[in-house]
Scaffold this motif. Structure first.
Motif, mmCIF file in Angstrom:
data_model
loop_
_atom_site.group_PDB
_atom_site.id
_atom_site.type_symbol
_atom_site.label_atom_id
_atom_site.label_comp_id
_atom_site.label_asym_id
_atom_site.label_seq_id
_atom_site.Cartn_x
_atom_site.Cartn_y
_atom_site.Cartn_z
ATOM 1 N N THR A 37 -10.526 2.633 -28.522
ATOM 2 C CA THR A 37 -11.261 1.761 -26.589
ATOM 3 C C THR A 37 -9.903 2.901 -25.618
ATOM 4 O O THR A 37 -9.131 4.061 -26.617
ATOM 5 C CB THR A 37 -10.958 0.254 -27.167
ATOM 6 O OG1 THR A 37 -9.660 0.570 -27.625
ATOM 7 C CG2 THR A 37 -12.124 -0.339 -27.386
ATOM 8 N N SER A 39 -8.123 4.230 -22.162
ATOM 9 C CA SER A 39 -9.108 5.375 -20.905
ATOM 10 C C SER A 39 -9.493 6.308 -21.404
ATOM 11 O O SER A 39 -10.697 6.849 -20.921
ATOM 12 C CB SER A 39 -8.436 4.597 -19.486
ATOM 13 O OG SER A 39 -6.973 5.097 -19.721
ATOM 14 N N THR A 40 -9.133 6.628 -22.057
ATOM 15 C CA THR A 40 -8.733 8.115 -22.563
ATOM 16 C C THR A 40 -10.282 8.262 -23.305
ATOM 17 O O THR A 40 -10.870 9.476 -22.617
ATOM 18 C CB THR A 40 -8.027 8.714 -23.727
ATOM 19 O OG1 THR A 40 -6.443 7.647 -23.032
ATOM 20 C CG2 THR A 40 -7.853 9.915 -24.330
ATOM 21 N N ASP A 66 -9.667 -0.933 -33.811
ATOM 22 C CA ASP A 66 -9.173 -2.144 -33.086
ATOM 23 C C ASP A 66 -9.091 -3.066 -32.296
ATOM 24 O O ASP A 66 -10.564 -3.419 -31.811
ATOM 25 C CB ASP A 66 -7.650 -1.552 -32.968
ATOM 26 C CG ASP A 66 -7.718 -0.470 -31.821
ATOM 27 O OD1 ASP A 66 -8.886 -0.867 -30.906
ATOM 28 O OD2 ASP A 66 -6.384 0.241 -31.710
ATOM 29 N N TYR A 79 -11.425 -6.002 -27.087
ATOM 30 C CA TYR A 79 -12.510 -4.826 -27.793
ATOM 31 C C TYR A 79 -13.272 -4.761 -28.421
ATOM 32 O O TYR A 79 -14.693 -3.946 -27.473
ATOM 33 C CB TYR A 79 -11.226 -3.425 -28.849
ATOM 34 C CG TYR A 79 -9.743 -3.002 -27.861
ATOM 35 C CD1 TYR A 79 -9.917 -3.256 -26.032
ATOM 36 C CD2 TYR A 79 -9.272 -2.690 -28.761
ATOM 37 C CE1 TYR A 79 -8.477 -2.983 -26.299
ATOM 38 C CE2 TYR A 79 -8.212 -2.052 -28.408
ATOM 39 C CZ TYR A 79 -7.753 -2.608 -27.115
ATOM 40 O OH TYR A 79 -6.180 -1.825 -26.049
ATOM 41 N N GLY A 133 -0.927 5.676 -27.477
ATOM 42 C CA GLY A 133 -0.311 5.567 -26.595
ATOM 43 C C GLY A 133 0.803 6.087 -25.877
ATOM 44 O O GLY A 133 1.615 7.720 -27.076
ATOM 45 N N HIS A 137 1.515 6.083 -30.872
ATOM 46 C CA HIS A 137 1.016 5.308 -31.285
ATOM 47 C C HIS A 137 -0.382 5.638 -30.821
ATOM 48 O O HIS A 137 -1.251 6.257 -30.148
ATOM 49 C CB HIS A 137 0.788 3.321 -31.281
ATOM 50 C CG HIS A 137 -0.324 3.054 -30.532
ATOM 51 N ND1 HIS A 137 0.878 2.344 -28.454
ATOM 52 C CD2 HIS A 137 -1.205 3.472 -29.574
ATOM 53 C CE1 HIS A 137 -0.148 2.333 -27.368
ATOM 54 N NE2 HIS A 137 -1.511 1.862 -28.591
ATOM 55 N N ASN A 164 -1.159 -2.045 -21.405
ATOM 56 C CA ASN A 164 -2.539 -2.769 -21.308
ATOM 57 C C ASN A 164 -2.287 -3.996 -20.460
ATOM 58 O O ASN A 164 -3.109 -4.303 -20.404
ATOM 59 C CB ASN A 164 -2.254 -2.637 -22.434
ATOM 60 C CG ASN A 164 -2.878 -2.219 -23.837
ATOM 61 O OD1 ASN A 164 -2.411 -0.933 -23.450
ATOM 62 N ND2 ASN A 164 -2.728 -2.118 -25.080
ATOM 63 N N ARG A 166 -2.040 -3.667 -17.386
ATOM 64 C CA ARG A 166 -3.259 -3.292 -16.366
ATOM 65 C C ARG A 166 -4.970 -3.666 -16.485
ATOM 66 O O ARG A 166 -5.188 -4.290 -15.458
ATOM 67 C CB ARG A 166 -2.751 -1.963 -16.305
ATOM 68 C CG ARG A 166 -3.683 -0.629 -16.843
ATOM 69 C CD ARG A 166 -3.807 0.648 -17.170
ATOM 70 N NE ARG A 166 -4.501 1.125 -17.629
ATOM 71 C CZ ARG A 166 -3.583 1.978 -18.779
ATOM 72 N NH1 ARG A 166 -2.570 1.465 -19.185
ATOM 73 N NH2 ARG A 166 -4.780 2.687 -19.746
HETATM 74 C C1 GLP Z 1 -3.957 1.048 -26.771
HETATM 75 C C2 GLP Z 1 -5.544 1.863 -27.770
HETATM 76 C C3 GLP Z 1 -5.400 2.872 -28.569
HETATM 77 C C4 GLP Z 1 -5.258 3.952 -26.926
HETATM 78 C C5 GLP Z 1 -3.980 3.379 -26.222
HETATM 79 C C6 GLP Z 1 -3.969 4.176 -24.693
HETATM 80 O O1 GLP Z 1 -3.078 0.416 -26.832
HETATM 81 N N1 GLP Z 1 -5.610 0.517 -28.665
HETATM 82 O O2 GLP Z 1 -6.445 3.307 -29.353
HETATM 83 O O3 GLP Z 1 -5.382 4.942 -27.555
HETATM 84 O O4 GLP Z 1 -4.497 2.337 -25.539
HETATM 85 O O5 GLP Z 1 -4.749 4.119 -24.273
HETATM 86 P P1 GLP Z 1 -5.365 5.181 -22.969
HETATM 87 O O6 GLP Z 1 -5.917 5.561 -23.354
HETATM 88 O O7 GLP Z 1 -5.631 4.064 -21.629
HETATM 89 O O8 GLP Z 1 -4.221 5.542 -22.136
#
Ligand code: GLP
Length: 259
Positions: A37, A39-40, A66, A79, A133, A137, A164, A166
């Motif tokens: 999940t 935005s990536t 997750d 999610y 992250g 992470h 998160n 946002r």
């Molecule tokens: C969350 C998800 C991760 C994701 C991270 C980065 O914490 N659990 O799996 O990699 O956000 O989010 P984004 O891709 O929006 O920067």
């Protein structure tokens, strides 16, 4: 080490990874996808819409990384909801074959073991999509997560909750706990594809790809995997010391190798 592919932008990354997924499904109609999940990975899911249109995806299986603990699965930012909205519905997948860890408080004590058993029963994940992250992470494995960890409950860092926020009305609405595949679970997937875009991810990418192996840098676990691909834009690649070498390698790669 991971193969690093530096692409023009997130759309190009989406097309590259989507092509790999289509090839996987062509060879194995009941392929097991590891879904991420955030935005990536969205450009990958977007590219898959047209690439999978008209194909039989009824056998495709999937496991999300997750879930938040204690958030109603019907909440738009659970999610489960995100995977349904961004992946299952637009791609026409069978929802019964797409799994998300169960964050319900009533069953949380055995939800991790249940999820591990479901992944094992499916024969493991073929291709695992990953974001990262800003604190490094992957999944929700915050710094300090064991490389041997399996699906379990973790406490989110304040940084992750702020990142998160946002997606929620306020940071106070972001759950404090999550259930996430462990780093050890993720490392058992047959192919890891980590994506990252933008300057804000540059340090996390450099740590994951070139940093020391450390539980303090959860993304560095990918260095232990025999087939890990990191797809980044120039901004996310900007702190990689060997960026020129990665560009040279990819430009000279035999086409038959794929990613
Ligand atoms: C969350 C998800 C991760 C994701 C991270 C980065 O914490 N659990 O799996 O990699 O956000 O989010 P984004 O891709 O929006 O920067």
């Amino acid at each position: 080490m991971a193969e690093v592919v530096i692409v023009e932008n997130s759309e190009a990354a989406g097309e590259l990874v989507a092509a790999e997924i289509v090839e996987l499904i062509e060879g194995r109609p009941d392929a097991v996808l590891g879904l991420a999940t955030g935005s990536t990975p969205l450009p990958v899911y977007l590219a898959l819409r047209s690439r999978l249109a008209g194909r039989d995806v009824s056998q495709v299986r999937g496991f999300a990384l997750d879930e938040y603990v204690g958030l109603d699965p019907a909440h738009p930012e659970s999610y489960r909801s995100v995977i349904t909205r961004e992946v299952v519905e637009p791609l026409g997948l069978d929802p019964r074959r797409i799994h998300v860890p169960n964050g319900a408080e009533a069953t949380i004590q055995h939800a991790g073991g249940d999820y591990e058993a479901a992944i094992d029963a499916a024969g493991g994940v073929d291709l695992q999509l990953l974001g990262i992250g800003t604190d490094g992470h992957i999944g929700f494995n915050e710094p300090g997560s064991s490389f041997a960890s399996r699906t379990r409950v973790k406490t989110l860092t304040e940084q992750t909750r702020a990142d998160n926020a946002r997606f929620f009305d306020s940071v106070d609405d972001v759950p404090r706990h999550c259930i996430t595949q462990g780093l050890g679970t993720i490392l058992r997937a047959r192919h890891l594809v980590l994506l990252a875009f933008g300057e804000g991810k540059a340090q996390a990418v450099a740590d994951a790809v070139e940093g020391p192996l450390s539980a303090f840098l959860p993304g560095s676990a990918i260095q232990l995997h025999p087939h890990a691909t990191v797809v980044v834009d120039a901004a996310a690649a900007s702190k990689l010391r060997l960026a020129d070498y990665y560009r040279y390698t990819f430009a000279n790669k035999p086409e038959w190798q794929g990613i």
